[in-house]
Write a protein that holds these residues in place. Structure first.
Motif, PDB file in Angstrom:
ATOM      1  N   ARG A  22      42.352  47.079  48.026  1.00 46.69           N
ATOM      2  CA  ARG A  22      41.925  45.736  47.639  1.00 46.69           C
ATOM      3  C   ARG A  22      42.391  45.572  46.209  1.00 46.69           C
ATOM      4  O   ARG A  22      41.922  46.274  45.315  1.00 46.69           O
ATOM      5  CB  ARG A  22      40.405  45.623  47.750  1.00 46.69           C
ATOM      6  CG  ARG A  22      39.929  44.230  48.033  1.00 46.69           C
ATOM      7  CD  ARG A  22      38.455  44.269  48.336  1.00 46.69           C
ATOM      8  NE  ARG A  22      37.710  44.801  47.190  1.00 46.69           N
ATOM      9  CZ  ARG A  22      36.768  44.119  46.536  1.00 46.69           C
ATOM     10  NH1 ARG A  22      36.449  42.913  46.923  1.00 46.69           N
ATOM     11  NH2 ARG A  22      36.144  44.664  45.514  1.00 46.69           N
ATOM     12  N   PHE A  23      43.350  44.684  45.998  1.00 47.17           N
ATOM     13  CA  PHE A  23      43.945  44.508  44.676  1.00 47.17           C
ATOM     14  C   PHE A  23      43.196  43.422  43.915  1.00 47.17           C
ATOM     15  O   PHE A  23      43.066  42.292  44.385  1.00 47.17           O
ATOM     16  CB  PHE A  23      45.425  44.133  44.806  1.00 47.17           C
ATOM     17  CG  PHE A  23      46.089  43.897  43.487  1.00 47.17           C
ATOM     18  CD1 PHE A  23      46.444  44.966  42.674  1.00 47.17           C
ATOM     19  CD2 PHE A  23      46.337  42.605  43.043  1.00 47.17           C
ATOM     20  CE1 PHE A  23      47.047  44.753  41.451  1.00 47.17           C
ATOM     21  CE2 PHE A  23      46.944  42.393  41.812  1.00 47.17           C
ATOM     22  CZ  PHE A  23      47.295  43.462  41.022  1.00 47.17           C
ATOM     23  N   THR A  24      42.709  43.783  42.736  1.00 42.31           N
ATOM     24  CA  THR A  24      42.035  42.818  41.863  1.00 42.31           C
ATOM     25  C   THR A  24      42.986  42.461  40.741  1.00 42.31           C
ATOM     26  O   THR A  24      43.449  43.341  40.013  1.00 42.31           O
ATOM     27  CB  THR A  24      40.733  43.429  41.301  1.00 42.31           C
ATOM     28  OG1 THR A  24      39.918  43.815  42.400  1.00 42.31           O
ATOM     29  CG2 THR A  24      39.976  42.428  40.454  1.00 42.31           C
ATOM     30  N   ALA A  25      43.296  41.162  40.637  1.00 41.17           N
ATOM     31  CA  ALA A  25      44.358  40.749  39.725  1.00 41.17           C
ATOM     32  C   ALA A  25      43.941  40.821  38.252  1.00 41.17           C
ATOM     33  O   ALA A  25      44.786  40.942  37.377  1.00 41.17           O
ATOM     34  CB  ALA A  25      44.808  39.333  40.073  1.00 41.17           C
ATOM     35  N   GLY A  26      42.650  40.743  37.966  1.00 41.15           N
ATOM     36  CA  GLY A  26      42.209  40.688  36.577  1.00 41.15           C
ATOM     37  C   GLY A  26      42.271  39.263  36.050  1.00 41.15           C
ATOM     38  O   GLY A  26      42.885  38.372  36.660  1.00 41.15           O
ATOM     39  N   ALA A  27      41.635  39.023  34.910  1.00 41.98           N
ATOM     40  CA  ALA A  27      41.501  37.659  34.380  1.00 41.98           C
ATOM     41  C   ALA A  27      42.854  37.041  34.031  1.00 41.98           C
ATOM     42  O   ALA A  27      43.161  35.907  34.404  1.00 41.98           O
ATOM     43  CB  ALA A  27      40.581  37.679  33.150  1.00 41.98           C
ATOM     44  N   SER A  30      45.060  36.437  37.070  1.00 42.14           N
ATOM     45  CA  SER A  30      44.491  35.389  37.920  1.00 42.14           C
ATOM     46  C   SER A  30      44.862  34.009  37.382  1.00 42.14           C
ATOM     47  O   SER A  30      45.199  33.098  38.144  1.00 42.14           O
ATOM     48  CB  SER A  30      42.964  35.535  37.999  1.00 42.14           C
ATOM     49  OG  SER A  30      42.615  36.725  38.669  1.00 42.14           O
ATOM     50  N   ARG A  31      44.817  33.855  36.044  1.00 39.83           N
ATOM     51  CA  ARG A  31      45.191  32.552  35.452  1.00 39.83           C
ATOM     52  C   ARG A  31      46.688  32.291  35.660  1.00 39.83           C
ATOM     53  O   ARG A  31      47.100  31.182  35.966  1.00 39.83           O
ATOM     54  CB  ARG A  31      44.823  32.517  33.972  1.00 39.83           C
ATOM     55  CG  ARG A  31      43.303  32.360  33.749  1.00 39.83           C
ATOM     56  CD  ARG A  31      42.910  32.317  32.289  1.00 39.83           C
ATOM     57  NE  ARG A  31      43.624  31.333  31.483  1.00 39.83           N
ATOM     58  CZ  ARG A  31      43.457  30.011  31.563  1.00 39.83           C
ATOM     59  NH1 ARG A  31      42.598  29.518  32.444  1.00 39.83           N
ATOM     60  NH2 ARG A  31      44.136  29.197  30.801  1.00 39.83           N
ATOM     61  N   ARG A  34      47.161  31.191  39.272  1.00 33.51           N
ATOM     62  CA  ARG A  34      46.685  29.830  39.535  1.00 33.51           C
ATOM     63  C   ARG A  34      47.634  28.781  38.949  1.00 33.51           C
ATOM     64  O   ARG A  34      47.796  27.710  39.524  1.00 33.51           O
ATOM     65  CB  ARG A  34      45.287  29.652  38.950  1.00 33.51           C
ATOM     66  CG  ARG A  34      44.219  30.354  39.762  1.00 33.51           C
ATOM     67  CD  ARG A  34      42.888  29.629  39.665  1.00 33.51           C
ATOM     68  NE  ARG A  34      41.958  30.227  40.615  1.00 33.51           N
ATOM     69  CZ  ARG A  34      41.300  31.366  40.363  1.00 33.51           C
ATOM     70  NH1 ARG A  34      41.450  32.001  39.218  1.00 33.51           N
ATOM     71  NH2 ARG A  34      40.485  31.844  41.278  1.00 33.51           N
ATOM     72  N   PRO A 142      48.196  30.765  44.915  1.00 33.66           N
ATOM     73  CA  PRO A 142      48.184  31.653  43.745  1.00 33.66           C
ATOM     74  C   PRO A 142      48.954  32.944  44.041  1.00 33.66           C
ATOM     75  O   PRO A 142      48.386  34.024  44.080  1.00 33.66           O
ATOM     76  CB  PRO A 142      46.688  31.889  43.513  1.00 33.66           C
ATOM     77  CG  PRO A 142      46.080  31.740  44.864  1.00 33.66           C
ATOM     78  CD  PRO A 142      46.909  30.734  45.604  1.00 33.66           C
TER      79      PRO A 142
END
Lengths: 167, 149
Positions: A22-27, A30-31, A34, A142
């Protein structure tokens, strides 16, 4: 109860390796992701060395400081290096040969990896000027796939000195 | 979703390897496909199941195959209370080392015992074959406790 008594001996087995992450893009990323929906490429500038990172990771790897300043970079740039893919592999989406390249976007200090299309693979070269071909707005998400690929702009090649630090 | 939320996505890496098995494991796999379990005799007379390609003592190549029984004894085991997607059974089961009748070493496989209380070291178990066999270790669907236990 075998229906295969008469067939050949077993010579190989399927041994797939499957890793589910599960890949979490980070803040920061993520911006960045988007903004791709809006057709914009968002980067971050390091407050110490001034380098502009895309995609942004929220920190400068060289200076170890947070990169809070956001800047937009162009959706066109220069091919610094590339790879012509001639090898078939499982789940390949594109028809070979195709070109995967590192593109130094105008205003950025680090290359972005993407596809080069609308040109024969053997015509792609270092210094070639390319521009993003975006998906239609309603198809964007995204993801970097919101840029379908890059294509040559037809501009003269960038001088080697302009990207030699990034090769 | 707020603009400040962090994006999360599944990222699945899969390498669809095919592995060649060689003459010894190839014969073992062929036996499984045909509903047979074959070991190999080592220089000290022991029967190794699964078969080894080389003698564990002398390192010589081995080629004397021996068919063994389809039932045997659990030598040790570990109960899995919450099976995960890659596991061979969707219900709780035991990983077990099983020494088949006629063999001197133990094979790692699965015991479908229903409940942990049914498991015991030295219990007897029997092969349950898969209906459609292709020549791989999963041709043995699992082992089950022998009747009358």
């Amino acid at each position: 109860m075998s229906d295969t008594d008469t067939v050949e001996p077993v010579r190989s087995i399927r041994a797939p390796a499957r890793l589910e992450y599960r890949f979490t893009a980070g803040a920061a990323q993520s911006r960045f992701l988007r903004h791709l929906v809006e057709g914009k490429i968002l980067a971050q500038r390091c407050p110490q060395c001034g380098k502009v990172y895309v995609s942004p990771r929220g920190a400068c790897a060289a200076d170890g400081v947070a990169t809070r300043e956001e800047v937009e970079v162009a959706d066109r740039g220069t091919v610094t290096t590339f790879c012509v893919v001639n090898v078939k592999f499982a789940q390949q989406v594109l028809t070979i040969p195709y070109v995967s390249a590192t593109i130094l976007l105008d205003g950025a200090d680090i290359g972005l990896m993407h596809l080069i299309q609308e040109v024969e693979a053997d015509q792609v070269h270092m210094g070639m000027r390319v521009e993003a071909v975006w998906s239609p707005p309603e198809e964007r998400g995204p993801t970097l796939e919101s840029i379908r690929y890059f294509r040559p702009t037809g501009e003269p090649d960038a001088a080697y000195e302009s990207y030699r630090e990034y090769v | 979703m707020a603009d400040t939320d962090v994006l999360v996505a599944p990222n699945i890496l899969e390498y669809p390897y095919t592995r060649t098995v060689g003459p010894v494991l190839g014969r073992f796999m062929t036996g499984l496909r045909d509903g047979r379990i074959e070991g190999i005799r080592a220089s000290d007379g022991r029967v190794l199941v699964p078969p080894a390609e080389y003698d564990p003592v002398t390192s010589e190549s081995l080629d004397q195959f021996v068919e063994v029984g389809q039932a045997g004894v659990v030598t040790t085991w570990a109960w899995v209370t919450e099976p995960r997607p890659p596991h061979p059974l969707e219900r709780p089961f035991a990983w077990a080392l099983i020494r088949l009748d006629g063999a001197d070493t133990a094979l790692l496989h699965v015991v479908d015992a229903g409940d942990e209380s049914k498991m015991a070291t030295r219990m007897r178990v029997r092969v349950r074959w898969r209906d459609h066999r292709v020549g791989e270790i999963q041709d043995i669907a699992c082992f089950v406790p022998e009747e009358g236990q």
